[in-house]
Scaffold this motif. Structure first.
Motif, PDB file in Angstrom:
ATOM      1  N   ASN A 234       0.812  -1.206   0.000  1.00  0.00           N
ATOM      2  CA  ASN A 234       0.000   0.000   0.000  1.00  0.00           C
ATOM      3  C   ASN A 234       0.855   1.269   0.000  1.00  0.00           C
ATOM      4  O   ASN A 234       1.099   1.866   1.055  1.00  0.00           O
ATOM      5  CB  ASN A 234      -0.908  -0.044   1.243  1.00  0.00           C
ATOM      6  CG  ASN A 234      -1.892   1.095   1.284  1.00  0.00           C
ATOM      7  OD1 ASN A 234      -2.250   1.670   0.262  1.00  0.00           O
ATOM      8  ND2 ASN A 234      -2.331   1.430   2.491  1.00  0.00           N
ATOM      9  N   TYR A 235       1.299   1.648  -1.194  1.00  0.00           N
ATOM     10  CA  TYR A 235       2.088   2.870  -1.388  1.00  0.00           C
ATOM     11  C   TYR A 235       1.452   3.678  -2.514  1.00  0.00           C
ATOM     12  O   TYR A 235       1.046   3.101  -3.543  1.00  0.00           O
ATOM     13  CB  TYR A 235       3.548   2.549  -1.739  1.00  0.00           C
ATOM     14  CG  TYR A 235       4.270   1.875  -0.599  1.00  0.00           C
ATOM     15  CD1 TYR A 235       4.842   2.625   0.422  1.00  0.00           C
ATOM     16  CD2 TYR A 235       4.350   0.496  -0.533  1.00  0.00           C
ATOM     17  CE1 TYR A 235       5.483   2.001   1.495  1.00  0.00           C
ATOM     18  CE2 TYR A 235       4.990  -0.131   0.538  1.00  0.00           C
ATOM     19  CZ  TYR A 235       5.553   0.631   1.541  1.00  0.00           C
ATOM     20  OH  TYR A 235       6.172   0.016   2.598  1.00  0.00           O
ATOM     21  N   GLY A 236       1.403   5.010  -2.339  1.00  0.00           N
ATOM     22  CA  GLY A 236       0.682   5.882  -3.268  1.00  0.00           C
ATOM     23  C   GLY A 236       1.090   5.733  -4.726  1.00  0.00           C
ATOM     24  O   GLY A 236       0.253   5.547  -5.608  1.00  0.00           O
TER      25      GLY A 236
ATOM     26  N   LYS B 212       0.153   2.363  -6.242  1.00  0.00           N
ATOM     27  CA  LYS B 212      -1.300   2.270  -6.436  1.00  0.00           C
ATOM     28  C   LYS B 212      -1.730   3.027  -7.684  1.00  0.00           C
ATOM     29  O   LYS B 212      -2.506   2.525  -8.499  1.00  0.00           O
ATOM     30  CB  LYS B 212      -2.028   2.891  -5.228  1.00  0.00           C
ATOM     31  CG  LYS B 212      -2.499   1.878  -4.229  1.00  0.00           C
ATOM     32  CD  LYS B 212      -3.553   2.407  -3.274  1.00  0.00           C
ATOM     33  CE  LYS B 212      -3.148   3.655  -2.520  1.00  0.00           C
ATOM     34  NZ  LYS B 212      -3.995   3.868  -1.323  1.00  0.00           N
ATOM     35  N   MET B 213      -1.222   4.246  -7.818  1.00  0.00           N
ATOM     36  CA  MET B 213      -1.600   5.083  -8.952  1.00  0.00           C
ATOM     37  C   MET B 213      -1.286   4.370 -10.273  1.00  0.00           C
ATOM     38  O   MET B 213      -2.122   4.287 -11.171  1.00  0.00           O
ATOM     39  CB  MET B 213      -0.846   6.409  -8.867  1.00  0.00           C
ATOM     40  CG  MET B 213      -1.356   7.480  -9.790  1.00  0.00           C
ATOM     41  SD  MET B 213      -0.494   9.049  -9.465  1.00  0.00           S
ATOM     42  CE  MET B 213       1.133   8.648 -10.115  1.00  0.00           C
TER      43      MET B 213
ATOM     44  N   LYS C  19      -4.800   2.582   5.766  1.00  0.00           N
ATOM     45  CA  LYS C  19      -3.689   3.530   5.556  1.00  0.00           C
ATOM     46  C   LYS C  19      -2.319   2.884   5.804  1.00  0.00           C
ATOM     47  O   LYS C  19      -1.292   3.502   5.575  1.00  0.00           O
ATOM     48  CB  LYS C  19      -3.843   4.725   6.495  1.00  0.00           C
ATOM     49  CG  LYS C  19      -5.019   5.626   6.157  1.00  0.00           C
ATOM     50  CD  LYS C  19      -4.966   6.907   6.962  1.00  0.00           C
ATOM     51  CE  LYS C  19      -6.165   7.792   6.627  1.00  0.00           C
ATOM     52  NZ  LYS C  19      -6.292   8.916   7.579  1.00  0.00           N
TER      53      LYS C  19
ATOM     54  N   ARG D 139       1.080   0.780   5.603  1.00  0.00           N
ATOM     55  CA  ARG D 139       1.983   0.409   4.517  1.00  0.00           C
ATOM     56  C   ARG D 139       2.144  -1.114   4.469  1.00  0.00           C
ATOM     57  O   ARG D 139       1.890  -1.811   5.435  1.00  0.00           O
ATOM     58  CB  ARG D 139       3.368   1.042   4.756  1.00  0.00           C
ATOM     59  CG  ARG D 139       3.357   2.553   4.794  1.00  0.00           C
ATOM     60  CD  ARG D 139       4.768   3.101   4.991  1.00  0.00           C
ATOM     61  NE  ARG D 139       5.330   2.764   6.273  1.00  0.00           N
ATOM     62  CZ  ARG D 139       5.493   3.630   7.286  1.00  0.00           C
ATOM     63  NH1 ARG D 139       5.121   4.889   7.151  1.00  0.00           N
ATOM     64  NH2 ARG D 139       6.034   3.230   8.419  1.00  0.00           N
TER      65      ARG D 139
END
Lengths: 334, 334
Positions: free
Chosen positions: B107-109, B112-113, B148, B150
């Motif tokens: 779960n890292y921005g 994910k993008m 939220k 990581r």
């Protein structure tokens, strides 16, 4: 370097206790000191035993290689210190299946003295042993004085090859010793050190080396190497190590070798694979085939940064034994 | 920290090239960039695919877990940087056996993008995907905000469990996504950092930490943790990490867990086993059973010193999938 430990003088014992606790189906602790590790399932009657050992601080060497198709027992000492005579005797007894026991360990004075004394005493008790010393480090002595070389990461090859032989029902102690000797003769290693490590009870680094420097040929306890100089590129280091080994062992076109790229501890897999990529390219150029390469942490000096390269020249006999099954957490079939 | 490398900007690519050169029967490199690693044998028609990925610098995570019973493909970026959209698409295509592909990653921005964008574009091309994010790091957010958190070393549990499920002929994409979600929900992790690492292209440490200090809860890229304080004994660190995980996941007497004691890189096996010995003792006292413990380097930050602890709470379904066969150099059957 910062360490996660309790009492420095309990480092070796607590690490062994954890090893056995994590893998109770593979290892068991023996002896009054707990410094003897043997196969959890005990010794099979009629099998030739193989014992190794040495100082602590090199995991998974030595104890990690106890397991089916590998070693039967190990005795270890404090960090970087040889095992006691009593523990060597205990290890040999644990590995005694009535066909004799091979003592297969690195060529270090303290280890030799204690294993030799143990062997003499056990001979009187009716347990015959033979000794084969691993002496693969080309950085520690000239080829003309091979018997003076130290044993380093290349020891996994004699372990694996003699271990496979000893699983064969018809193998005698002489057979196992002979193949171990052949594997030792086929194996050469050299290391490069970038940083020292710290022996817990000493509390300070084993040696010092400047930020921009490296040392080729340094031993796994910080023994002096061949040349200290500026830190070079991975490709240059790989070429240097490979050239030394190929020249020393006189390996040439058409031959088959297994390659071990070993971290001394802190050096990560990424760097090992960068080294491996170069070594593979260079061996291909020379028409030397790679069989069962190993890349990882096989013989370490705790958190020392650096790497070693080992080559084991294979014939069909050695190759078959190298490929035979083995069961321990530190030997991968792929 | 000193590194064996060539050009800093070639670090990730050369490491991948070495990985594939050393294990040509397991991995192959795909894509224009070579940043996609897939199973050497290709994708089996009718099998649900599993893709992961993220930044480089965490070996054997992510690429090392491509293999039978595990992942089908991975896309990776530069050190500590997410993979590109194109590489994510390429990885999903390589893992497409006509039954859809699970995207299973931390779960890292940035990750994910790019994975989300890849998934949207592939949906239009007729390749259905589902996404399950690994969010096991209890040091990164409260339990009330689990989404939220990581993803850290505990990712090996969803990899292994979903990977085993996906090998079953009758498993659908929904089945594989559901079991991956269940494995994520069952897994909690926390780390302790002792030293930083250096991203090759940055050339300086990712953070600083005093000689006598440690930080509990720090992320694998140096993200701030929960508490920084004096370096404690291994037992105290083990107790602290274990208590946090047991409380967070509410694991109690009579339960079965797998335990992972993971080195962040430089911390040697000896220290991991010292931690493990304490954790095993504490879990026994609480009547919690350990199944298939793992001790070693599973998700690293290159040469960072420190360790992480993960627990995966098992029921009979998860335990059977965890014990199923898997073939890669970084997953041991014992």
């Amino acid at each position: 370097m910062k360490k996660l430990l309790n009492r420095p003088d309990a480092y070796a014992d607590e690490a062994l206790a954890g090893l056995c606790a994590a893998h109770p189906d593979i290892y068991r602790q023996l002896g009054e000191t707990g410094r003897v590790i043997a196969r959890a399932g005990g010794m099979r009657e009629g099998k030739v035993g193989i014992v190794s050992g040495g100082g602590s601080g090199h995991m998974p060497t030595f104890t990690g290689y106890v397991g089916e198709g590998l070693l039967d027992a190990c005795s270890v000492g404090n960090v970087f210190a040889g095992p006691s005579v009593l523990d060597c005797m205990e290890a040999v007894k644990a590995a005694n299946g009535g066909r004799g026991v091979l003592l297969l360990y690195g060529n270090y004075g303290g280890d030799k003295m204690n294993f030799n004394m143990a062997a003499e005493m056990l001979e009187m008790e009716g347990i015959p042993t033979k000794t084969v010393l691993v002496a693969d480090d080309v950085g520690s002595a000239q080829r003309s004085e091979r018997e003076k070389r130290r044993g380093v990461a290349g020891l996994i090859y004699p372990y694996k090859i003699a271990g496979a032989k000893a699983e064969q029902n018809d193998a005698s102690l002489s057979d196992v010793a002979a193949i171990a000797r052949k594997a030792v003769d086929a194996t050469v290693s050299i290391g490069v050190a970038l940083t020292p490590c710290t022996v817990p009870e000493a509390g300070k680094p084993t040696f010092s080396i400047d930020e921009g420097e490296m040392e080729i040929g340094m031993g796994i306890h910080g023994e002096p190497g061949i040349v200290r100089g500026p830190l070079k590129s991975a490709d240059a280091v790989a070429d240097d190590m490979l050239e030394r080994l190929l020249a020393d062992a006189d390996i040439g076109a058409g031959e088959r070798v297994s390659v071990l790229v070993n971290s001394l501890g802190a050096t990560p897999l990424e760097e090992l694979y960068i080294l491996y990529a170069r070594i593979e390219k260079r061996l291909k150029e020379r028409d030397i085939s790679i069989v069962m390469p190993r890349v990882g942490r096989y013989a370490t000096s705790m958190e020392m940064a650096g790497a070693s390269l080992s080559l084991c020249r294979l014939d069909s006999e050695l190759e078959a034994l190298l490929a035979a099954p083995a069961v321990c957490p530190f030997w991968s079939a792929v």
